[in-house]
Design an enzyme around this catalytic site. Sequence first.
Site, short mmCIF file in Angstrom:
data_model
loop_
_atom_site.label_atom_id
_atom_site.label_comp_id
_atom_site.label_asym_id
_atom_site.label_seq_id
_atom_site.Cartn_x
_atom_site.Cartn_y
_atom_site.Cartn_z
CD GLN A 98 -2.69 1.50 2.34
OE1 GLN A 98 -2.09 1.93 3.32
NE2 GLN A 98 -3.99 1.29 2.33
CE1 TYR A 179 -2.40 9.21 7.48
CE2 TYR A 179 -3.59 7.30 6.67
CZ TYR A 179 -2.95 7.98 7.70
OH TYR A 179 -2.87 7.42 8.95
NE ARG A 226 -8.53 0.47 3.30
CZ ARG A 226 -8.27 0.38 4.60
NH1 ARG A 226 -7.28 1.06 5.13
NH2 ARG A 226 -8.98 -0.40 5.37
#
Length: 358
Positions: A98, A179, A226
């Site tokens: 990721q 993020y 995601r």
Amino acid sequence: MEELFEPLTAGKLELRNRLVMAPMTRSRAADAGQVTGLTAEYYAQRAAAGLIITEGVQPSERGQGYIWTPGLHSDDQVAAWRRVTGAVHDEGGVIFAQIMHTGRIGHPYLYADGGLPVAPSAIASGERLFTPEGMLEHPVPREMTPEDIETVVAEFADAARNAIAAGFDGVELHGANGYLIHQFLADGSNTRTDAYGGPVRNRIRFAVEVARAVGDAIGADRVGFRMSPGNTLNGITESDTAELYPALAAGLAPLGLAYVHVMETGDRAMTRRIRAAWPGTLILNPHPTPESFPARPEYGADALREGVADAVAFAQLWLANPDLPDRIKAGGPYNEADPATFYGGDHRGYTDYPLLGE
């Protein structure tokens, strides 16, 4: 719950089951962002997952947001990850890295030059960084210029190439949990007036550009994305969630990605809208109601039967139960995760959870 154990094709991947290990920050890397042999043991223990998605890995020094997290931007980091991917593959597992740029969740403490973190707008998160010396307030970040955006997009692509060089089967782009990509998506953290801010079609632009660049670099069928609709982690606010995420899914759809990974926040109706806009494989971290935390196997089986997901991701269940498929088949019992050992430390709460029958 036999649905959980059916094989699945996602992109070029042939997954042995539909149980995905969700990404979880564990903060056990060396100071230079290198994973260790203990990390290899941790992931290899969990290789019975259909797919392992690693903890967030920073694509650059400026992408780091926490101490002791790993990177994929130096030769030494790439070499260290090869030990992990090799160990997982030896056990027959599939593993994605990721890629996580934390944006404004960064701090000058983490950077050699002591500079500011970057973000879509100069708006502080309101959160703090843990350090051994104490908690530090996140500063107001520096607003990214168009040149900064171009640079960061290239850093994502470079990190993806490094992931393949390190032996990973693919990468997941972290567009969730407050993020950098999520900061561009959310109007509470993105007040830009250029092509990357304002209406939804502009705020999804950065996410789509990163996904396209990474797909061009390593093949779109080795790339996942995601998202976490309505998630307020790290100071995020969204005024138009219902419009934003179906538009994001539709914007990603032409790219041919391996999957999208939706972290539900208690809103199954939103998951259905994303599913309708997304033509490919959907991995769901299932939280169908606000009370359904942490996720449980039956939530995943229900989601597969309902048709809102093709595979289901669990976090704490995998953290505490390296033999999770065996435990689901046996109807439990399940080890309880120890929050005191989630971040940092040694093997305790990392590689020492007992197997069924031990």
